[in-house]
Write an enzyme that holds these catalytic residues in place. Structure first.
Site, PDB file in Angstrom:
ATOM      1  N   ARG A   1       0.809  -1.217   0.000  1.00 59.65           N
ATOM      2  CA  ARG A   1       0.000   0.000   0.000  1.00 59.65           C
ATOM      3  C   ARG A   1       0.843   1.269   0.000  1.00 59.65           C
ATOM      4  O   ARG A   1       0.512   2.249  -0.642  1.00 59.65           O
ATOM      5  CB  ARG A   1      -0.924  -0.012   1.224  1.00 59.65           C
TER       6      ARG A   1
ATOM      7  N   GLY B   1     -12.535 -19.968  -1.537  1.00 61.37           N
ATOM      8  CA  GLY B   1     -12.459 -21.316  -0.993  1.00 61.37           C
ATOM      9  C   GLY B   1     -11.935 -21.350   0.423  1.00 61.37           C
ATOM     10  O   GLY B   1     -11.511 -20.333   0.971  1.00 61.37           O
TER      11      GLY B   1
ATOM     12  N   LYS C   1     -20.711 -17.096   4.679  1.00 58.79           N
ATOM     13  CA  LYS C   1     -20.029 -17.955   5.662  1.00 58.79           C
ATOM     14  C   LYS C   1     -19.382 -17.118   6.760  1.00 58.79           C
ATOM     15  O   LYS C   1     -19.272 -17.563   7.906  1.00 58.79           O
ATOM     16  CB  LYS C   1     -19.013 -18.852   4.969  1.00 58.79           C
TER      17      LYS C   1
ATOM     18  N   ASP D   1     -15.873 -23.795   2.833  1.00 56.82           N
ATOM     19  CA  ASP D   1     -15.465 -22.543   3.469  1.00 56.82           C
ATOM     20  C   ASP D   1     -16.256 -22.293   4.753  1.00 56.82           C
ATOM     21  O   ASP D   1     -15.742 -21.731   5.723  1.00 56.82           O
ATOM     22  CB  ASP D   1     -15.653 -21.381   2.489  1.00 56.82           C
TER      23      ASP D   1
ATOM     24  N   SER E   1      -9.948 -18.468  12.480  1.00 61.94           N
ATOM     25  CA  SER E   1     -11.024 -17.663  11.893  1.00 61.94           C
ATOM     26  C   SER E   1     -11.274 -16.400  12.704  1.00 61.94           C
ATOM     27  O   SER E   1     -11.633 -16.456  13.884  1.00 61.94           O
ATOM     28  CB  SER E   1     -12.313 -18.490  11.825  1.00 61.94           C
ATOM     29  N   ARG E   2     -11.111 -15.252  12.062  1.00 59.03           N
ATOM     30  CA  ARG E   2     -11.359 -13.973  12.751  1.00 59.03           C
ATOM     31  C   ARG E   2     -12.844 -13.780  13.034  1.00 59.03           C
ATOM     32  O   ARG E   2     -13.222 -13.224  14.071  1.00 59.03           O
ATOM     33  CB  ARG E   2     -10.813 -12.821  11.906  1.00 59.03           C
TER      34      ARG E   2
ATOM     35  N   VAL F   1      -9.027  -7.336   9.851  1.00 61.09           N
ATOM     36  CA  VAL F   1     -10.405  -7.165   9.408  1.00 61.09           C
ATOM     37  C   VAL F   1     -11.173  -8.471   9.560  1.00 61.09           C
ATOM     38  O   VAL F   1     -10.701  -9.535   9.147  1.00 61.09           O
ATOM     39  CB  VAL F   1     -10.450  -6.700   7.931  1.00 61.09           C
TER      40      VAL F   1
END
Length: 332
Positions: A32, A135, A190, A243, A253-254, A278
């Site tokens: 970035r 996926g 999901k 997924d 998994s956040r 995020v």
């Protein structure tokens, strides 16, 4: 081909690493800003997102305006947009004249418009040959060369073929799918369902409850997808069931973590801040629900998650709402 990955977060960096391991490709990771690019170049690691994982010596690092990269782009090249959903529109605008194939990694519905990624692309850069790479995949495992299977989704055969050529090999398998609507709906919904499953686990409701939640969540996902024009069988594949299982049960998994933290009594702001990354489900839940409402699709789990995130329901109240629904047939 030359593969340019735009966005040096966890997933973008992991895929750039994976592609660099295939010696036939030149791979460029576009950061970035200049400071981030300099740190990646000097350390040869992305310590913020993938600590401890070395960047291949062949992986080039760049930053700055995209115009320079676009000038030399060829039809056989590939651009990967590895930004969150919020950055997709502006990046597509920057790439709208590129002759190469383009694919995005983000999952969700755009805030404000309720559009899926391919709908955003059709609106701002319809001439692009584009698609999605989706996926069940955690960036850390891909970067560590652990076995992973992905889906290359696009209405354009050349884009599907480019994605397979770029990433299929070694521990990474890529399957082609024409049903971009189904693949994107699975990727969006999901994340919302994973928040619900994290809540379930955080409240210690048991494995029976988790299994029921995942199964009924898959039914919600499929209903919305079919209403949007997807093929129902897509939701039994990697971008649907695969997924969902990963994101709803995996410790990396956040979105699941958000549900766990809310169950512990944290506020949404505290939960999101503690992640440091995020969690797309937090930002897409309301948009998914609004899109479902506009189509007359019943999504009670998503509705409860939205009420929880809005502060209209507490954790145990959200569960009670779901358990208190009237009886119905399983196919409904």
């Amino acid at each position: 081909m030359q593969i340019t990955v735009i966005g040096a977060g966890a997933w973008g960096t992991a895929l750039a690493i994976a592609a660099s391991r295939q010696s036939a490709h030149r791979v460029v990771l576009h950061a970035r800003d200049a400071a981030q690019a300099q740190a990646l170049q000097q350390q040869r690691r992305n310590e913020r997102y993938l600590p401890g994982i070395e960047l291949p010596a062949t992986l080039a690092i760049t930053s700055g305006p995209l115009d320079v990269l676009l000038q030399s782009a060829r039809a056989e090249d590939l651009f990967i947009i590895a930004t969150p959903m919020a950055g997709l529109r502006s990046t597509l605008l920057a790439l709208q004249g590129v002759p190469a194939s383009v694919a995005w990694l983000c999952k969700g519905f755009e805030a404000g418009t309720g559009l899926m990624p391919h709908e955003v692309q059709a609106q701002v850069a319809p001439q692009l040959r584009a698609g999605a790479l989706n996926g069940p995949s955690f960036a850390q495992e891909v970067a560590r060369t652990q076995p992973t299977a992905l889906v290359a989704a696009s209405p354009h055969a050349s884009v599907r073929e480019a994605l397979v050529k770029a990433f299929h090999g070694g521990a990474l398998r890529v399957y082609a799918n024409e049903d971009i609507v189904g693949v994107e709906v699975g990727g969006a919904v999901k994340n919302v369902l994973a928040i619900a499953t994290g809540l379930c686990d955080g409240l210690d409701l048991g494995l029976n409850a988790r299994a029921a939640l995942i199964t009924r969540g898959l039914a919600e996902m499929t209903r919305l997808g079919v209403a949007l024009g997807a093929k129902p069988e897509t939701f039994m594949g990697l971008s649907g069931l695969g997924d969902l299982v990963l994101t709803a049960t995996g410790d990396l998994s956040r979105n699941r973590k958000v549900g766990l933290l809310l169950a512990q009594g944290m506020s949404l702001q505290q939960a999101v801040t503690s992640l440091g990354h995020v969690a797309e489900g937090v930002y897409s839940a309301r948009t998914v629900w609004q899109r479902a409402q506009s189509l007359g699709v019943d999504m009670p789990i998503t509705e409860a998650v939205v009420a929880l995130l809005d502060g209209r329901l507490q954790a145990r109240e959200a569960v009670q709402v779901l358990m208190g629904r009237g009886p119905r047939g399983e196919a409904v």
